[in-house]
Motif scaffolding. Structure first.
Motif, mmCIF file in Angstrom:
data_model
loop_
_atom_site.group_PDB
_atom_site.id
_atom_site.type_symbol
_atom_site.label_atom_id
_atom_site.label_comp_id
_atom_site.label_asym_id
_atom_site.label_seq_id
_atom_site.Cartn_x
_atom_site.Cartn_y
_atom_site.Cartn_z
ATOM 1 N N SER A 202 57.213 -35.112 21.459
ATOM 2 C CA SER A 202 55.920 -34.502 21.156
ATOM 3 C C SER A 202 55.895 -33.905 19.756
ATOM 4 O O SER A 202 54.846 -33.461 19.290
ATOM 5 C CB SER A 202 55.606 -33.405 22.186
ATOM 6 O OG SER A 202 55.538 -33.949 23.491
ATOM 7 N N TYR A 203 57.056 -33.883 19.104
ATOM 8 C CA TYR A 203 57.169 -33.353 17.747
ATOM 9 C C TYR A 203 57.208 -34.478 16.718
ATOM 10 O O TYR A 203 57.695 -35.575 16.992
ATOM 11 C CB TYR A 203 58.441 -32.516 17.608
ATOM 12 C CG TYR A 203 58.240 -31.055 17.921
ATOM 13 C CD1 TYR A 203 57.984 -30.134 16.913
ATOM 14 C CD2 TYR A 203 58.277 -30.595 19.231
ATOM 15 C CE1 TYR A 203 57.783 -28.797 17.191
ATOM 16 C CE2 TYR A 203 58.070 -29.262 19.533
ATOM 17 C CZ TYR A 203 57.825 -28.352 18.499
ATOM 18 O OH TYR A 203 57.610 -27.034 18.786
ATOM 19 N N ASN A 204 56.704 -34.182 15.538
ATOM 20 C CA ASN A 204 56.828 -35.076 14.394
ATOM 21 C C ASN A 204 58.155 -34.752 13.733
ATOM 22 O O ASN A 204 58.319 -33.676 13.141
ATOM 23 C CB ASN A 204 55.669 -34.849 13.415
ATOM 24 C CG ASN A 204 55.709 -35.806 12.235
ATOM 25 O OD1 ASN A 204 56.762 -36.062 11.646
ATOM 26 N ND2 ASN A 204 54.549 -36.322 11.861
ATOM 27 N N THR A 207 58.179 -33.800 9.898
ATOM 28 C CA THR A 207 57.657 -32.504 9.456
ATOM 29 C C THR A 207 58.219 -31.338 10.252
ATOM 30 O O THR A 207 58.135 -30.188 9.814
ATOM 31 C CB THR A 207 56.127 -32.475 9.586
ATOM 32 O OG1 THR A 207 55.759 -32.564 10.973
ATOM 33 C CG2 THR A 207 55.493 -33.626 8.822
ATOM 34 N N GLN A 209 56.948 -30.357 12.977
ATOM 35 C CA GLN A 209 55.804 -29.707 13.601
ATOM 36 C C GLN A 209 55.368 -30.445 14.862
ATOM 37 O O GLN A 209 55.562 -31.654 14.986
ATOM 38 C CB GLN A 209 54.624 -29.654 12.618
ATOM 39 C CG GLN A 209 54.891 -28.791 11.394
ATOM 40 C CD GLN A 209 53.691 -28.763 10.462
ATOM 41 O OE1 GLN A 209 53.019 -29.783 10.253
ATOM 42 N NE2 GLN A 209 53.412 -27.606 9.881
ATOM 43 N N ASN A 211 53.075 -32.384 17.184
ATOM 44 C CA ASN A 211 51.971 -33.301 16.952
ATOM 45 C C ASN A 211 50.695 -32.793 17.619
ATOM 46 O O ASN A 211 50.749 -32.031 18.595
ATOM 47 C CB ASN A 211 52.299 -34.686 17.523
ATOM 48 C CG ASN A 211 53.238 -35.480 16.646
ATOM 49 O OD1 ASN A 211 53.127 -35.450 15.426
ATOM 50 N ND2 ASN A 211 54.167 -36.192 17.272
ATOM 51 N N PRO A 212 49.529 -33.242 17.160
ATOM 52 C CA PRO A 212 48.281 -32.913 17.860
ATOM 53 C C PRO A 212 48.354 -33.472 19.280
ATOM 54 O O PRO A 212 49.011 -34.483 19.534
ATOM 55 C CB PRO A 212 47.214 -33.640 17.029
ATOM 56 C CG PRO A 212 47.829 -33.810 15.676
ATOM 57 C CD PRO A 212 49.291 -34.038 15.936
ATOM 58 N N LYS A 215 48.225 -37.121 20.112
ATOM 59 C CA LYS A 215 49.363 -37.978 19.793
ATOM 60 C C LYS A 215 50.580 -37.694 20.672
ATOM 61 O O LYS A 215 51.641 -38.267 20.465
ATOM 62 C CB LYS A 215 49.737 -37.809 18.321
ATOM 63 C CG LYS A 215 48.688 -38.341 17.356
ATOM 64 C CD LYS A 215 49.181 -38.287 15.917
ATOM 65 C CE LYS A 215 48.159 -38.882 14.966
ATOM 66 N NZ LYS A 215 48.633 -38.867 13.551
ATOM 67 N N TRP A 216 50.422 -36.803 21.646
ATOM 68 C CA TRP A 216 51.538 -36.521 22.548
ATOM 69 C C TRP A 216 51.818 -37.737 23.426
ATOM 70 O O TRP A 216 50.890 -38.473 23.808
ATOM 71 C CB TRP A 216 51.201 -35.350 23.466
ATOM 72 C CG TRP A 216 51.305 -34.007 22.815
ATOM 73 C CD1 TRP A 216 51.571 -33.733 21.507
ATOM 74 C CD2 TRP A 216 51.123 -32.752 23.466
ATOM 75 N NE1 TRP A 216 51.567 -32.381 21.291
ATOM 76 C CE2 TRP A 216 51.302 -31.745 22.479
ATOM 77 C CE3 TRP A 216 50.835 -32.367 24.759
ATOM 78 C CZ2 TRP A 216 51.199 -30.392 22.768
ATOM 79 C CZ3 TRP A 216 50.726 -31.015 25.054
ATOM 80 C CH2 TRP A 216 50.918 -30.035 24.076
#
Length: 310
Positions: A202-204, A207, A209, A211-212, A215-216
């Protein structure tokens, strides 16, 4: 400390935690040698008993005992040799070790049900595949499990108190994999898929961070991973994931995490009686030592009670 900092600074990761007391959130494959990050839980609006990021907020006093999630399962049972080894360990147990109750470890009172039906001493990791601190800690968790005496066994309890970081999806994935006999087999593989390749994360990872939400990954993403990696038909995986049994196990897991007073992940629970995080223990290496000591302490308690009953 934000997840971005934890994910981008390995050293900082080693000093913080994710979802329980004392863990290091980080996508790094190997844990730091000393203290690490922990993800704490913040109250969730819907299902979480304690929830947020990586640290679960829970009182140190346990609640009324709850049923173990999943009910009886096939788990290792004590043999005559195991009982002899437990008795030997109990006789040589050193109560004067440098571990301080209330500082390095915490007593769960009253004692709570265990995760499995084993009659061995149970060592449980409260974790989540979406927790960066758990990702950083999982190599040492493997070592703890491999180093347990014959009269103890390793088990896992997925926390779902961070729905804001998609933890309930990974909790559901664990119980689905468990129903397929693949939970332990895929334990490390799912961490890699989240934090190395990012295919189920679920993380980018570029970055650091989250993700929105759009995009999960969803249960179909996870199903495709299990199909590719283990040959499980994706439709079968999704059907099991949506079953009453998995939903029930998730609810029971939430209650059990809460009853243990878990403050974040990863947290280690010994026989439903003691808990600690790597931060409170003083680091990964010391956490492994503390786990062994608490197992021996529990062996001492069990054998003493048995002797008193004879």
């Amino acid at each position: 400390m934000s997840y971005r900092l934890l994910l981008l600074a390995p050293l900082a990761l080693a000093l913080s935690a994710c979802g329980s007391s004392g863990n290091a959130p980080a996508p790094a494959p190997a844990p730091a040698p000393q203290a690490q990050a922990t993800t704490t839980a913040t109250p969730a609006a819907t299902t979480a008993p304690a929830a947020s990021g990586s640290t679960a907020v829970a009182s140190s006093a346990a609640t009324t005992p709850v049923a173990a999630p999943g009910g009886p399962v096939a788990t290792p049972m004590l043999t005559a040799a195991d009982k002899a080894a437990m008795l030997k360990a109990a006789k040589s147990f050193n109560p004067n070790a440098p571990w301080v109750e209330g500082k390095n470890y915490f007593t769960i009172s009253p004692a709570q049900p265990r995760v499995t039906s084993t009659d061995k001493i149970e060592v449980v990791e409260v974790f989540n595949w979406g927790c960066p601190a758990c990702n950083a800690a999982h190599p040492i968790i493997d070592k703890i499990g491999a180093g347990l005496p014959s009269y103890a066994t390793m088990a896992y309890l997925p926390a779902g108190f961070r729905p804001d970081e998609n933890w309930t999806l990974y909790q559901r994935a664990w119980y689905t994999a468990k129903a397929l006999g693949l939970a332990k087999k895929s334990y490390n593989a799912m961490f890699d898929a989240n934090w190395k390749t990012g295919e189920t994360g679920s993380y980018n990872l570029a970055t650091g961070q989250l993700n929105p939400r759009a995009k999960w990954p969803d249960i179909h993403t996870i199903a495709n991973f299990y199909h590719k990696t283990y040959g499980v038909p994706a439709k079968q995986f999704v059907a099991i994931a949506d079953s009453f049994t998995v939903n029930t196990q998730m609810k029971r897991a939430d209650k059990l995490v809460q009853s243990y007073g878990v403050p974040g992940t990863p947290t280690i629970i010994i026989d439903g009686r003691y808990r600690f995080g790597f931060q409170s223990a003083g680091g990964y290496a010391k956490g492994a030592e503390l786990a062994k000591w608490l197992v021996a302490k529990e062996a001492k308690r069990i054998t003493s009670e048995q002797a008193a009953q004879q």
